[in-house]
Motif scaffolding. Structure first.
Motif, PDB file in Angstrom:
ATOM      1  N   UNK A  17     -40.357  32.974  14.511  1.00  0.00           N
ATOM      2  CA  UNK A  17     -40.420  32.558  15.921  1.00  0.00           C
ATOM      3  C   UNK A  17     -40.280  33.780  16.826  1.00  0.00           C
ATOM      4  N   UNK A  18     -39.329  34.623  16.520  1.00  0.00           N
ATOM      5  CA  UNK A  18     -39.088  35.820  17.327  1.00  0.00           C
ATOM      6  C   UNK A  18     -40.314  36.734  17.323  1.00  0.00           C
ATOM      7  N   UNK A  19     -40.891  36.966  16.155  1.00  0.00           N
ATOM      8  CA  UNK A  19     -42.057  37.843  16.063  1.00  0.00           C
ATOM      9  C   UNK A  19     -43.256  37.253  16.805  1.00  0.00           C
ATOM     10  N   UNK A  20     -43.477  35.958  16.649  1.00  0.00           N
ATOM     11  CA  UNK A  20     -44.615  35.327  17.306  1.00  0.00           C
ATOM     12  C   UNK A  20     -44.456  35.334  18.825  1.00  0.00           C
ATOM     13  N   UNK A  21     -43.256  35.027  19.302  1.00  0.00           N
ATOM     14  CA  UNK A  21     -43.019  35.054  20.747  1.00  0.00           C
ATOM     15  C   UNK A  21     -43.171  36.465  21.291  1.00  0.00           C
ATOM     16  N   UNK A  72     -50.323  31.135  28.423  1.00  0.00           N
ATOM     17  CA  UNK A  72     -49.071  30.556  28.925  1.00  0.00           C
ATOM     18  C   UNK A  72     -48.791  29.200  28.286  1.00  0.00           C
ATOM     19  N   UNK A  73     -49.848  28.449  27.978  1.00  0.00           N
ATOM     20  CA  UNK A  73     -49.671  27.154  27.322  1.00  0.00           C
ATOM     21  C   UNK A  73     -49.072  27.305  25.930  1.00  0.00           C
ATOM     22  N   UNK A  74     -49.326  28.434  25.285  1.00  0.00           N
ATOM     23  CA  UNK A  74     -48.777  28.693  23.954  1.00  0.00           C
ATOM     24  C   UNK A  74     -47.374  29.290  24.057  1.00  0.00           C
ATOM     25  N   UNK A  75     -47.161  30.110  25.058  1.00  0.00           N
ATOM     26  CA  UNK A  75     -45.880  30.807  25.195  1.00  0.00           C
ATOM     27  C   UNK A  75     -44.743  29.843  25.527  1.00  0.00           C
ATOM     28  N   UNK A  76     -44.999  28.883  26.382  1.00  0.00           N
ATOM     29  CA  UNK A  76     -43.925  27.981  26.821  1.00  0.00           C
ATOM     30  C   UNK A  76     -43.258  27.254  25.657  1.00  0.00           C
ATOM     31  N   UNK A  77     -43.996  26.626  24.740  1.00  0.00           N
ATOM     32  CA  UNK A  77     -43.314  25.985  23.603  1.00  0.00           C
ATOM     33  C   UNK A  77     -42.599  26.989  22.697  1.00  0.00           C
ATOM     34  N   UNK A  78     -43.193  28.195  22.573  1.00  0.00           N
ATOM     35  CA  UNK A  78     -42.542  29.222  21.750  1.00  0.00           C
ATOM     36  C   UNK A  78     -41.219  29.667  22.379  1.00  0.00           C
ATOM     37  N   UNK A  79     -41.183  29.739  23.695  1.00  0.00           N
ATOM     38  CA  UNK A  79     -39.928  30.090  24.373  1.00  0.00           C
ATOM     39  C   UNK A  79     -38.869  29.029  24.123  1.00  0.00           C
ATOM     40  N   UNK A  80     -39.265  27.767  24.133  1.00  0.00           N
ATOM     41  CA  UNK A  80     -38.316  26.682  23.860  1.00  0.00           C
ATOM     42  C   UNK A  80     -37.774  26.781  22.435  1.00  0.00           C
TER      43      UNK A  80
END
Length: 157
Positions: A17-21, A72-80
């Protein structure tokens, strides 16, 4: 304070998760930098009054904005997911987010600067158009009927 042991599977998920974000945020930063570059070049194009280049910059700008929106649509769920996995936020992600925030502020300022320059240019063109005088405005058309033309003809044989 009691620490909980994390099994390898959960640790690997957190790291993924950390690497992908991080990868997504870096990609967004590159897009923001690209957008800022386009806006800066657009400013010189506005000053140079090259409308073809301005149109090309505007089209490129629209594509970049679309890419940023999709990202941004991909980043928001990754941030959660990141916030759930790392509640203490002790990694480099907040630094990247702060950098993105600064870039976004610079983009907004440059965008407003370009809008103001465009407004001034448009007002200048409008005033030039209004200042032009039509040389034929007060003349009669060759095709218009003259009031001096007779309505009836008297023919005597």
């Amino acid at each position: 304070m009691q620490t909980q042991a994390i099994d390898d599977k959960e640790l690997n998920e957190r790291v993924a998760i950390l690497h992908r974000l991080r990868e997504l945020l870096l990609q967004q930063r590159r897009k923001f930098q690209e957008y800022l570059t386009v806006l800066e070049k657009q400013e010189t194009t506005i000053d140079g009054e090259d409308m073809d280049k301005l149109l090309a910059h505007t089209e490129l700008e629209q594509k970049i904005i679309g890419n940023i929106s999709e990202l941004q649509k991909v980043i928001k769920p990754m941030e959660d997911l990141y916030k759930a996995a790392y509640p203490d936020n002790q990694t480099e992600i907040p630094v990247l987010q702060a950098d993105l925030s600064q870039l976004q502020t610079r983009i907004l300022l440059q965008n407003e600067k370009n809008r103001s320059a465009l407004r001034l240019h448009i007002n200048s063109v409008r005033s030039k158009i209004n200042a032009l005088k039509n040389p034929y405005a007060k003349t009669r058309s060759v095709y218009a009927h003259s009031a001096q033309t007779a309505a009836a003809i008297n023919i005597q044989v």
